[in-house]
Design a protein around this motif. Structure first.
Motif, PDB file in Angstrom:
ATOM      1  N   PHE A 198      25.386  31.350  27.383  1.00 42.66           N
ATOM      2  CA  PHE A 198      26.191  32.318  28.134  1.00 42.66           C
ATOM      3  C   PHE A 198      27.681  32.061  27.907  1.00 42.66           C
ATOM      4  O   PHE A 198      28.455  33.008  27.733  1.00 42.66           O
ATOM      5  CB  PHE A 198      25.857  32.230  29.622  1.00 42.66           C
ATOM      6  N   MET A 199      28.082  30.794  27.950  1.00 33.81           N
ATOM      7  CA  MET A 199      29.497  30.473  27.749  1.00 33.81           C
ATOM      8  C   MET A 199      29.973  30.952  26.387  1.00 33.81           C
ATOM      9  O   MET A 199      31.052  31.544  26.247  1.00 33.81           O
ATOM     10  CB  MET A 199      29.731  28.960  27.892  1.00 33.81           C
ATOM     11  N   LYS A 200      29.170  30.671  25.378  1.00 34.58           N
ATOM     12  CA  LYS A 200      29.527  31.081  24.014  1.00 34.58           C
ATOM     13  C   LYS A 200      29.620  32.607  23.921  1.00 34.58           C
ATOM     14  O   LYS A 200      30.574  33.153  23.339  1.00 34.58           O
ATOM     15  CB  LYS A 200      28.481  30.549  23.041  1.00 34.58           C
ATOM     16  N   TYR A 201      28.671  33.298  24.529  1.00 38.42           N
ATOM     17  CA  TYR A 201      28.663  34.759  24.483  1.00 38.42           C
ATOM     18  C   TYR A 201      29.910  35.331  25.163  1.00 38.42           C
ATOM     19  O   TYR A 201      30.593  36.198  24.596  1.00 38.42           O
ATOM     20  CB  TYR A 201      27.398  35.297  25.143  1.00 38.42           C
ATOM     21  N   TYR A 202      30.187  34.878  26.387  1.00 38.70           N
ATOM     22  CA  TYR A 202      31.317  35.430  27.119  1.00 38.70           C
ATOM     23  C   TYR A 202      32.640  35.100  26.431  1.00 38.70           C
ATOM     24  O   TYR A 202      33.569  35.916  26.418  1.00 38.70           O
ATOM     25  CB  TYR A 202      31.330  34.912  28.554  1.00 38.70           C
ATOM     26  N   LEU A 203      32.742  33.901  25.851  1.00 38.84           N
ATOM     27  CA  LEU A 203      33.975  33.517  25.171  1.00 38.84           C
ATOM     28  C   LEU A 203      34.234  34.411  23.957  1.00 38.84           C
ATOM     29  O   LEU A 203      35.380  34.829  23.701  1.00 38.84           O
ATOM     30  CB  LEU A 203      33.891  32.056  24.733  1.00 38.84           C
ATOM     31  N   LEU A 204      33.169  34.720  23.220  1.00 38.60           N
ATOM     32  CA  LEU A 204      33.333  35.507  21.993  1.00 38.60           C
ATOM     33  C   LEU A 204      33.406  37.002  22.262  1.00 38.60           C
ATOM     34  O   LEU A 204      33.808  37.773  21.372  1.00 38.60           O
ATOM     35  CB  LEU A 204      32.172  35.226  21.035  1.00 38.60           C
ATOM     36  N   ASN A 205      33.061  37.404  23.467  1.00 41.46           N
ATOM     37  CA  ASN A 205      33.033  38.839  23.777  1.00 41.46           C
ATOM     38  C   ASN A 205      33.952  39.178  24.954  1.00 41.46           C
ATOM     39  O   ASN A 205      35.122  39.497  24.740  1.00 41.46           O
ATOM     40  CB  ASN A 205      31.594  39.282  24.047  1.00 41.46           C
ATOM     41  N   ASP A 206      33.460  39.119  26.179  1.00 40.30           N
ATOM     42  CA  ASP A 206      34.221  39.543  27.353  1.00 40.30           C
ATOM     43  C   ASP A 206      35.566  38.830  27.470  1.00 40.30           C
ATOM     44  O   ASP A 206      36.610  39.469  27.643  1.00 40.30           O
ATOM     45  CB  ASP A 206      33.404  39.313  28.626  1.00 40.30           C
ATOM     46  N   PHE A 207      35.546  37.482  27.397  1.00 37.64           N
ATOM     47  CA  PHE A 207      36.790  36.737  27.591  1.00 37.64           C
ATOM     48  C   PHE A 207      37.754  36.952  26.431  1.00 37.64           C
ATOM     49  O   PHE A 207      38.977  37.026  26.623  1.00 37.64           O
ATOM     50  CB  PHE A 207      36.498  35.245  27.768  1.00 37.64           C
ATOM     51  N   ASP A 208      37.217  37.061  25.236  1.00 39.21           N
ATOM     52  CA  ASP A 208      38.049  37.307  24.063  1.00 39.21           C
ATOM     53  C   ASP A 208      38.796  38.635  24.213  1.00 39.21           C
ATOM     54  O   ASP A 208      40.012  38.729  23.956  1.00 39.21           O
ATOM     55  CB  ASP A 208      37.167  37.321  22.822  1.00 39.21           C
ATOM     56  N   GLN A 209      38.073  39.646  24.660  1.00 37.82           N
ATOM     57  CA  GLN A 209      38.701  40.955  24.839  1.00 37.82           C
ATOM     58  C   GLN A 209      39.751  40.933  25.943  1.00 37.82           C
ATOM     59  O   GLN A 209      40.827  41.530  25.803  1.00 37.82           O
ATOM     60  CB  GLN A 209      37.616  41.999  25.160  1.00 37.82           C
ATOM     61  N   GLU A 210      39.465  40.244  27.027  1.00 31.57           N
ATOM     62  CA  GLU A 210      40.409  40.174  28.135  1.00 31.57           C
ATOM     63  C   GLU A 210      41.674  39.407  27.752  1.00 31.57           C
ATOM     64  O   GLU A 210      42.778  39.797  28.144  1.00 31.57           O
ATOM     65  CB  GLU A 210      39.748  39.532  29.356  1.00 31.57           C
ATOM     66  N   ILE A 211      41.525  38.333  27.006  1.00 30.28           N
ATOM     67  CA  ILE A 211      42.685  37.551  26.560  1.00 30.28           C
ATOM     68  C   ILE A 211      43.586  38.418  25.673  1.00 30.28           C
ATOM     69  O   ILE A 211      44.810  38.471  25.852  1.00 30.28           O
ATOM     70  CB  ILE A 211      42.240  36.292  25.786  1.00 30.28           C
ATOM     71  N   LYS A 212      42.985  39.108  24.730  1.00 26.19           N
ATOM     72  CA  LYS A 212      43.769  39.921  23.799  1.00 26.19           C
ATOM     73  C   LYS A 212      44.423  41.094  24.519  1.00 26.19           C
ATOM     74  O   LYS A 212      45.521  41.536  24.150  1.00 26.19           O
ATOM     75  CB  LYS A 212      42.868  40.413  22.670  1.00 26.19           C
ATOM     76  N   LYS A 213      43.754  41.592  25.566  1.00 25.41           N
ATOM     77  CA  LYS A 213      44.320  42.709  26.319  1.00 25.41           C
ATOM     78  C   LYS A 213      45.447  42.244  27.243  1.00 25.41           C
ATOM     79  O   LYS A 213      46.462  42.920  27.405  1.00 25.41           O
ATOM     80  CB  LYS A 213      43.209  43.376  27.133  1.00 25.41           C
ATOM     81  N   THR A 214      45.259  41.043  27.842  1.00 26.46           N
ATOM     82  CA  THR A 214      46.230  40.542  28.808  1.00 26.46           C
ATOM     83  C   THR A 214      47.436  39.908  28.123  1.00 26.46           C
ATOM     84  O   THR A 214      48.567  40.011  28.610  1.00 26.46           O
ATOM     85  CB  THR A 214      45.562  39.513  29.748  1.00 26.46           C
ATOM     86  N   TYR A 215      47.193  39.205  27.000  1.00 25.04           N
ATOM     87  CA  TYR A 215      48.278  38.509  26.301  1.00 25.04           C
ATOM     88  C   TYR A 215      48.311  38.948  24.829  1.00 25.04           C
ATOM     89  O   TYR A 215      48.072  38.138  23.929  1.00 25.04           O
ATOM     90  CB  TYR A 215      48.087  36.988  26.386  1.00 25.04           C
ATOM     91  N   PRO A 216      48.628  40.205  24.570  1.00 27.05           N
ATOM     92  CA  PRO A 216      48.556  40.694  23.186  1.00 27.05           C
ATOM     93  C   PRO A 216      49.587  40.076  22.255  1.00 27.05           C
ATOM     94  O   PRO A 216      49.379  40.033  21.039  1.00 27.05           O
ATOM     95  CB  PRO A 216      48.799  42.201  23.346  1.00 27.05           C
ATOM     96  N   ASP A 217      50.699  39.593  22.811  1.00 21.46           N
ATOM     97  CA  ASP A 217      51.769  39.071  21.962  1.00 21.46           C
ATOM     98  C   ASP A 217      51.773  37.544  21.863  1.00 21.46           C
ATOM     99  O   ASP A 217      52.588  36.969  21.128  1.00 21.46           O
ATOM    100  CB  ASP A 217      53.135  39.530  22.483  1.00 21.46           C
ATOM    101  N   ASP A 218      50.903  36.883  22.645  1.00 23.17           N
ATOM    102  CA  ASP A 218      50.914  35.414  22.663  1.00 23.17           C
ATOM    103  C   ASP A 218      49.927  34.871  21.639  1.00 23.17           C
ATOM    104  O   ASP A 218      48.723  35.163  21.693  1.00 23.17           O
ATOM    105  CB  ASP A 218      50.541  34.883  24.053  1.00 23.17           C
ATOM    106  N   SER A 219      50.423  34.083  20.741  1.00 22.39           N
ATOM    107  CA  SER A 219      49.527  33.477  19.749  1.00 22.39           C
ATOM    108  C   SER A 219      48.850  32.229  20.297  1.00 22.39           C
ATOM    109  O   SER A 219      47.811  31.814  19.806  1.00 22.39           O
ATOM    110  CB  SER A 219      50.316  33.124  18.478  1.00 22.39           C
ATOM    111  N   LYS A 220      49.480  31.611  21.327  1.00 15.04           N
ATOM    112  CA  LYS A 220      48.903  30.409  21.932  1.00 15.04           C
ATOM    113  C   LYS A 220      48.856  30.554  23.442  1.00 15.04           C
ATOM    114  O   LYS A 220      49.742  31.150  24.056  1.00 15.04           O
ATOM    115  CB  LYS A 220      49.720  29.173  21.557  1.00 15.04           C
ATOM    116  N   ILE A 221      47.780  29.990  24.044  1.00 12.66           N
ATOM    117  CA  ILE A 221      47.614  30.046  25.499  1.00 12.66           C
ATOM    118  C   ILE A 221      47.212  28.675  26.013  1.00 12.66           C
ATOM    119  O   ILE A 221      46.825  27.790  25.240  1.00 12.66           O
ATOM    120  CB  ILE A 221      46.556  31.083  25.913  1.00 12.66           C
ATOM    121  N   THR A 222      47.296  28.478  27.315  1.00 13.50           N
ATOM    122  CA  THR A 222      46.847  27.253  27.972  1.00 13.50           C
ATOM    123  C   THR A 222      45.818  27.632  29.034  1.00 13.50           C
ATOM    124  O   THR A 222      45.521  28.815  29.252  1.00 13.50           O
ATOM    125  CB  THR A 222      48.018  26.503  28.640  1.00 13.50           C
ATOM    126  N   ALA A 223      45.305  26.620  29.718  1.00 14.04           N
ATOM    127  CA  ALA A 223      44.342  26.863  30.791  1.00 14.04           C
ATOM    128  C   ALA A 223      44.937  27.754  31.872  1.00 14.04           C
ATOM    129  O   ALA A 223      44.223  28.522  32.531  1.00 14.04           O
ATOM    130  CB  ALA A 223      43.877  25.531  31.388  1.00 14.04           C
TER     131      ALA A 223
END
Length: 578
Positions: A198-223
């Motif tokens: 589940f973690m792998k799935y959400y990271l590669l799908n839901d969370f990946d999309q949310e990160i790119k949508k929320t921080y489209p200009d940031d190449s690096k993020i933290t916790a």
């Protein structure tokens, strides 16, 4: 190992744990260090023993009316021990001829029975743990299933995504299956592996999309940034997704995502790469945990799921792990005043040995149920159980509970030690116990924990104001050991042997009393310690601490086993009935 044999006492300078009994160096330099100090008394000797010597002073002019039979359900017995062989029970209706002479389903059961063996005379020393067996039994139904808060879901490997479980889920059984994670390494490894999907799935799908949508200009993020991404959907929170997000947040920014949070920035692609690298390791750990489940039960050639099947095992009782039960046997019935080793509490008792405990692993409840029934059918007066367990499968629990009810109906006392795990028994149960059901409590079931020569409870013994009945000598107590030697040990199993010995002593002189009456005589006539403040280990929010208790907060009786008081009460009660 340095071993010195002197005056019949085997002295070990190495501490060896066994069945929660810890070997200790023997020093007979003071009364409180007398090997069998359980015979002493607080008022005469200044030692909180079980007042056995005083009981014998009272009984000296009375006649023994019965040779009580004590069934030790444990690891086997050294039936040739110099201080025990006169006390070994002999089946009066059996012969050593390979036949089942008494037609009870067990051939050549001369002194009891070894349920962990086969008809070839071979021993089985290694069987699996109850938690592992239960995980294997239920995993095809419930493995990989998680509750989202709205639905049960399972990760579909073929579709590579979570799907709703369409089969009906028995919630009670499912909750029981989840508890197995704490009882089985395989169950715990399975849970980690399945959830990683589940973690792998959400990271590669839901969370990946949310990160790119929320921080489209940031190449690096933290916790910090990862924690803020949206995980709700249509105003509802998926608890599986939420927990996956929580774990991934803790891993964010680490070079190797297996530790705590790290605020060093990382690219999302790098983080995904690190997480994916850990996935094969989780699968490998699960496979290794499954491979580590070893069970020699197949060599016994029985069906462990059929409690009505007998004709398995053999009559060989002396095994490499028989020392624990042999020590219990010495406390109960070693000969008194024969200049050998120790003085047992009830030397006129006959010892029946029923082996169900392996050297490694945990008992099969089928064996326990049949061992109890064997003891009842062979007219045992007292049954001494071995270690209880934290897992009690419902179908197997019925076998054991029915056997305990059978023992109760025949007036037999059942004595059970607690485990030495510092647990409050009002918060965690171990099985079997006296509570057969919410409506039925066994009045002949007596639980025991260990105390020392100063009258203090063993620090790591389990306790409970309503669940534990009595304390008894069980710290630095010497008894019979394998090969006609002697050893000192510590543990609640030895304390339970003291209680079984006192029960047998009462039964020898007052055979009319039932198991329920024996329990009342023992629990109601103790060396009172009720207002004494003592230190005990316990758990507070899963952390072991040392706390102060009043003695009466730890057990029903508020005191320590006292043979003298119990005998006086038995004598008085017997006269009332005349």
């Amino acid at each position: 190992m340095n071993i010195i044999k002197s005056k019949g006492l085997l002295i070990f300078t190495l501490c060896i744990p066994f069945f929660q009994l810890k070997a200790q160096l023997i020093k007979n330099t003071a009364k409180e260090n007398i090997a069998d100090w359980y015979n002493l008394s607080a008022d005469q000797d200044g030692v909180y023993g079980a007042d056995v010597n005083k009981a014998y002073q009272f009984l000296k002019d009375k006649a023994i009316k019965k040779k009580p039979v004590v069934a030790i359900i444990g690891f086997g017995l050294d039936t040739e021990h110099e201080d025990l062989k006169q006390a070994v029970w002999l089946n009066p209706n059996e012969k050593a001829d390979g036949k089942d002479n008494d037609k009870n389903g067990w051939a050549d059961d001369l002194h009891g029975w070894n349920f962990l063996g086969n008809t070839k005379g071979e021993m089985v020393d290694a069987i699996s743990k109850v938690g592992d067996r239960e995980f294997l039994r239920l995993r095809s139904k419930y493995e990989g299933i998680f509750w989202t808060g709205q639905n049960y879901v399972r990760f579909d490997d073929a579709l590579n995504k979570p799907v709703k479980v369409t089969i009906p889920v028995d919630k009670a059984e499912f909750d029981y299956f989840k508890l197995l994670r704490g009882e089985s390494q395989a169950a715990a490894a399975s849970n980690t592996y399945q959830f990683a999907k589940f973690m792998k799935y959400y990271l590669l799908n839901d969370f990946d999309q949310e990160i790119k949508k929320t921080y489209p200009d940031d190449s690096k993020i933290t916790a910090k940034e990862f924690r803020k991404i949206k995980i709700e959907e249509n105003g509802q929170t998926d608890s599986v997704k939420m927990v996956a997000h929580m774990f991934l947040t803790s891993f964010m920014g680490t070079a190797n995502p297996t530790g705590g949070p790290n605020q060093q920035p990382t690219t999302l692609d790098k983080f995904k790469e690190n997480i994916i690298k850990t996935f094969p390791n989780r699968k490998e750990k699960y496979d290794n945990a499954l491979a580590a489940i070893v069970d020699g039960r197949k060599a016994i050639e029985d069906n462990p799921n059929d409690v009505n099947q007998k004709n398995y095992g053999n009559g060989n009782l002396s095994t490499s792990s028989s020392f624990s039960s042999t020590m219990c046997a010495g406390i109960i019935a070693a000969a008194r005043d024969n200049q050998l080793g120790v003085n047992g509490i009830a030397p006129n008792a006959e010892l029946m040995s029923l082996r169900i405990y392996p050297k490694t692993g945990e008992i099969y409840y089928k064996d326990l149920a049949l061992a109890i029934r064997y003891a009842v059918d062979q007219k045992a007066d007292v049954i001494l159980l071995g270690a209880p367990n934290s897992i009690y499968p419902p179908n197997e629990a019925k076998w054991v509970n029915d056997a305990l009810l059978y023992a109760s109906s025949k007036g037999i006392l059942v004595v059970s030690p607690v485990l030495d795990l510092s647990k409050d028994l009002s918060k965690q149960s171990f099985y079997p116990n006296k509570n057969i059901s919410a409506e039925n409590e066994l009045s002949n079931f007596l639980t025991v924990a260990a105390s020392d020569s100063t009258g203090m409870p063993l620090k790591d013994g389990n306790f409970g104001k309503k669940e534990l009945d009595v304390y008894a000598p069980g710290v630095n107590v010497s008894s019979t050991y394998m090969g006609s030697t002697y050893r000192k040990g510590t543990g609640s199993m030895l304390a339970a042997a003291n209680v079984a010995g006192v029960a047998a002593l009462i039964k020898a002189y007052y055979p009319q009393f039932t198991g329920t009456q024996l329990r009342s005589l023992i629990v109601g006539n103790v060396t009172l310690r009720d207002n004494v403040e003592v230190e005990k280990e316990t758990f507070v929010k899963d952390r072991k601490v040392t706390d102060l208790f009043l003695f009466n907060e730890l057990c029903v009786s508020g005191g320590i086993l006292n043979a003298y008081k119990a005998i006086l009460a038995a004598d008085a009660l017997s006269k009332q009935k005349q």
